[in-house]
Design a protein around this motif. Structure first.
Motif, short mmCIF file in Angstrom:
data_model
loop_
_atom_site.label_atom_id
_atom_site.label_comp_id
_atom_site.label_asym_id
_atom_site.label_seq_id
_atom_site.Cartn_x
_atom_site.Cartn_y
_atom_site.Cartn_z
N LEU A 106 -37.89 51.90 -42.35
CA LEU A 106 -37.09 51.14 -41.37
C LEU A 106 -36.49 52.07 -40.33
O LEU A 106 -36.40 51.75 -39.16
CB LEU A 106 -36.01 50.35 -42.11
N GLY A 107 -36.05 53.24 -40.77
CA GLY A 107 -35.52 54.23 -39.82
C GLY A 107 -36.57 55.27 -39.52
O GLY A 107 -37.52 55.44 -40.28
N PHE A 108 -36.41 55.95 -38.39
CA PHE A 108 -37.31 57.07 -38.07
C PHE A 108 -36.77 57.88 -36.89
O PHE A 108 -37.26 58.95 -36.59
CB PHE A 108 -38.75 56.59 -37.74
N ARG A 109 -35.72 57.34 -36.22
CA ARG A 109 -35.24 58.00 -35.01
C ARG A 109 -34.26 59.14 -35.32
O ARG A 109 -33.94 59.93 -34.43
CB ARG A 109 -34.58 56.98 -34.09
N GLY A 110 -33.74 59.17 -36.53
CA GLY A 110 -32.84 60.26 -36.92
C GLY A 110 -31.54 60.28 -36.14
O GLY A 110 -30.97 61.34 -35.88
N ASN B 139 -30.99 52.59 -44.44
CA ASN B 139 -31.14 53.92 -45.03
C ASN B 139 -31.29 53.83 -46.55
O ASN B 139 -32.10 54.55 -47.14
CB ASN B 139 -29.93 54.80 -44.69
N SER B 140 -30.51 52.94 -47.15
CA SER B 140 -30.61 52.77 -48.61
C SER B 140 -31.99 52.25 -49.00
O SER B 140 -32.57 52.69 -50.00
CB SER B 140 -29.54 51.80 -49.11
N ILE B 141 -32.48 51.31 -48.21
CA ILE B 141 -33.82 50.75 -48.51
C ILE B 141 -34.87 51.85 -48.37
O ILE B 141 -35.75 52.00 -49.23
CB ILE B 141 -34.13 49.56 -47.58
N1 LIG Z 1 -28.60 56.22 -48.36
C1 LIG Z 1 -29.36 57.31 -48.17
N2 LIG Z 1 -30.05 57.84 -49.22
C2 LIG Z 1 -30.82 58.93 -49.05
N3 LIG Z 1 -30.98 59.57 -47.87
C3 LIG Z 1 -30.33 59.08 -46.81
C4 LIG Z 1 -29.49 57.94 -46.90
N4 LIG Z 1 -28.97 57.71 -45.68
C5 LIG Z 1 -29.47 58.65 -44.86
N5 LIG Z 1 -30.29 59.48 -45.52
C6 LIG Z 1 -31.02 60.63 -44.98
O1 LIG Z 1 -30.39 60.96 -43.76
C7 LIG Z 1 -31.34 60.97 -42.69
C8 LIG Z 1 -30.67 60.55 -41.42
O2 LIG Z 1 -30.33 59.18 -41.48
P1 LIG Z 1 -30.29 58.35 -40.12
O3 LIG Z 1 -30.04 56.96 -40.44
O4 LIG Z 1 -29.37 59.04 -39.20
O5 LIG Z 1 -31.75 58.55 -39.54
P2 LIG Z 1 -33.10 57.84 -39.95
O6 LIG Z 1 -32.86 56.81 -40.95
O7 LIG Z 1 -34.06 58.91 -40.31
O8 LIG Z 1 -33.54 57.20 -38.57
P3 LIG Z 1 -32.79 56.01 -37.75
O9 LIG Z 1 -31.87 56.66 -36.79
O10 LIG Z 1 -33.93 55.34 -37.10
O11 LIG Z 1 -32.08 55.21 -38.75
C9 LIG Z 1 -32.46 60.10 -43.17
O12 LIG Z 1 -33.70 60.44 -42.55
C10 LIG Z 1 -32.47 60.32 -44.66
O13 LIG Z 1 -33.23 61.45 -44.99
#
Ligand SMILES: Nc1ncnc2c1ncn2[C@@H]1O[C@H](COP(=O)(O)OP(=O)(O)OP(=O)(O)O)[C@@H](O)[C@H]1O
Ligand SMILES: [Mg+2]
Length: 564
Positions: A93-97, A34-36
């Motif tokens: 790296l993330g997208f599934r939320g 998430n940080s990346i």
């Molecule tokens: N360190 C962070 N800095 C800024 N925004 C963040 C950070 N961590 C999370 N977020 C925000 O919170 C949202 C939800 O994070 P989450 O990890 O649950 O989902 P994702 O990263 O979108 O997908 P995945 O489940 O595949 O990781 C992200 O889409 C992002 O917008």
């Protein structure tokens, strides 16, 4: 009466959470990813008690506003994709939320975040339930603190592995995130001690040295190729740094570490003629691919991706690795050059450096063995040497071919297997501490387990240099022995003497047998036969290949069609 009920969202989250966060290391992975994705250039990971105490990830990324800091905890809430068409070109790296929702449902989370020119915000969730929010002081970026992981899922809590396995899993995740992102400064602090840190300067030499230990890049080969719109960069560490596990062969796709058996195998095959049998290199393969040629939505942890043309990609990787290593032949040590030459000319050099006790003509090595019980070699009369590798013998039953390399390996294997049988071996103290070429992970395991090392005869000083070793071990075989023990401690949290004996004996015998290029004298051939005869199992090498093949009179006569 209908009995099916819709789960409430809290229960559904907890069930789904198991797929995303199965251990502390996966929490670290999700938070750092998430940080990346938030474009952080500096990320600090602090872990207490292997992650079961707390995990804090601090970044200098873009931060979140008040609403997003709450929405982030909802399942299927993401800023990274909008609709299904986005699934075809994922670059984050993330997208599934689901990661934050999953983590929050099985722990206590405090999220602090601040965007540029705004006030900082704090949001607290316990077990997926909102507790409170407010303002907070922090620099731009986000701090996520997880504590009491799995406190509300006792079944998961119970299955968390030994401390050491968790610690290593976190370090492995850190290594891969760091190796995937040379432009980001990453720091790992465990129980208030900095374990590893990278500079984020995009320099792979310093990055690899930071991750694997100093001077590991000596003799590193780099290749860069583009094929079918795939840009492939390989960082191939010297084949001399041989590992017993494949885990240090890492493949990255668009900055994501992936698990892919075929591509890892392609790297192993590329290294093939440069490595010892059963040993694996440290190598990184970075792939940059148009995201439309990839499917990353295969598994919740996103370690698997589907390529359009995986087999062709594997073929190219193997070829490029091989070519790059060949180009570097001037860096390949003498012994390894001899092996690759040997493979072409079916000549395998042999080292008869068994140590005095074994090579001695007058004194059989295994005097104590019950010779009645052990299988015996037949009486053999020396005839000659074929192709520098096979010793020919005859007796009244026929002709025998002995693979001198396989025979030497068997002898060395049993020698070491028997030497290792003594649980408390005599120790040879070194006049000068011996600096070992080990990875920093290996060194950290060694320094954390002095008693386990001492129990098998290895002693280290405070700088983790070797100061004492078991008397039976040659100085040149120390690294391979230690690496085998380290992997056992990591995998089993103990040194299982029976397995260690087998593994060490195989590793050492194999390494020793290719170490020197020595033509055999008659007395050495006698010594081989004598020592092989004393072996428990003289007919195969430790890897199962035959040491001796017999062509009976009848076989030979049949070949000449004297008989049918
Ligand atoms: N360190 C962070 N800095 C800024 N925004 C963040 C950070 N961590 C999370 N977020 C925000 O919170 C949202 C939800 O994070 P989450 O990890 O649950 O989902 P994702 O990263 O979108 O997908 P995945 O489940 O595949 O990781 C992200 O889409 C992002 O917008
Ligand atoms: Mg995420």
């Amino acid at each position: 009466m209908s009995i099916i009920q819709q789960m409430n969202s809290k229960l559904a989250n907890m069930i789904a959470a198991g797929e995303v966060v199965d251990r502390p290391a996966s929490v670290v992975k999700e938070l750092v990813e998430n940080s990346i994705d938030a474009k952080a250039t500096n990320i600090m990971i602090e872990v207490i008690d292997m992650g079961m105490g707390s995990i804090i990830v601090t970044d200098n990324g873009m931060g979140m506003d008040f609403l997003d800091a709450h929405l982030a905890f909802d399942r299927h809430a993401t800023s990274k994709i909008m609709d299904e068409s986005d699934l075809g070109h994922i670059m984050t790296l993330g997208f599934r939320g689901e990661a934050l929702a999953a983590i929050a449902s099985v722990s206590k989370v405090t999220l602090k975040t601040r965007q540029e020119n705004t006030e900082g915000i704090e949001v607290i969730y316990h077990g997926g339930i909102f507790v409170k929010d407010g303002t907070s002081t922090l620099n731009q970026g986000t701090v996520v603190e997880i504590s009491d992981l799995f406190y509300n899922t006792p079944a998961r809590f119970k299955y968390i592995k030994s401390d050491l396995a968790e610690r290593q899993a976190i370090i492995d995740i850190f290594d891969r995130l760091a190796l995937a992102h040379p432009n980001i400064r990453l720091t790992l602090v465990m129980d208030n001690k900095t374990i590893k840190s990278t500079y984020g300067t995009n320099d792979f030499y310093s990055l690899i040295d930071q991750i694997y230990g100093s001077k590991m890049t000596n003799g590193m080969t780099i290749f860069e190729q583009t094929v079918q719109k795939i840009h492939i960069t390989g960082y191939l560490l010297s084949p001399q740094i041989a590992r017993s596990r494949k885990k240090d062969i890492s493949v990255f796709v668009n900055g994501r570490y992936i698990k892919n058996y075929k591509l890892v195998q392609a790297v192993i095959d590329g290294y093939h003629s440069f490595m010892m049998v059963g040993k694996y290199p440290i190598a990184l393969i970075h792939l940059e691919i148009d995201p439309s040629l990839l499917d990353v939505n295969v598994h919740p942890q996103k370690y698997e991706v589907k390529f359009v043309n995986e087999s062709i990609l594997a073929y190219y990787i193997e070829t490029y690795v091989k070519e790059a290593l060949l180009k570097q032949t001037h860096q390949i040590p003498e012994t390894l050059k001899n092996i690759s030459k040997g493979l072409d000319e079916t000549y395998i050099p042999l080292n008869l450096n068994f140590g005095e006790a074994v090579i001695s003509e007058s004194k059989p090595v295994y005097e104590t063995q019950n010779t009645e019980k052990t299988p015996k070699l037949p009486d053999l009369e020396f005839v000659g040497i074929f192709s520098g590798t096979y010793i020919l013998f005859q007796n009244e039953e026929g002709l025998y071919l002995m693979d001198q390399h396989a025979a030497a390996e068997r002898i060395r294997y049993e020698h070491y297997f028997n030497s290792l049988a003594h649980p408390n071996p005599a120790v040879k103290h070194l006049l000068f501490p011996h600096h070992l070429q080990l990875t920093s992970d290996d060194i950290s395991v060694i320094s954390n387990h002095p008693k386990k090392m001492n129990a098998v005869g290895f002693y280290f000083n405070e700088q983790n240099d070797l100061v004492g070793l078991p008397i039976w071990l040659n100085d040149s075989e120390v690294e391979i022995a230690i690496e085998a023990m380290v992997s056992m401690i990591v995998e089993k949290d103990a040194i299982d003497l029976a397995i260690l004996r087998d593994k060490l004996a195989k590793d050492i015998s194999c390494k020793g047998a290719i170490k020197a290029n020595k033509a055999l004298s008659l007395s050495e051939i006698n010594s081989i036969v004598k020592n092989l005869r004393a072996c428990e199992n003289p007919y195969t090498c430790p890897h199962g290949r035959p040491t001796l093949i017999k062509l009976s009179h009848h076989d030979i006569e049949r070949m000449f069609k004297r008989v049918v």
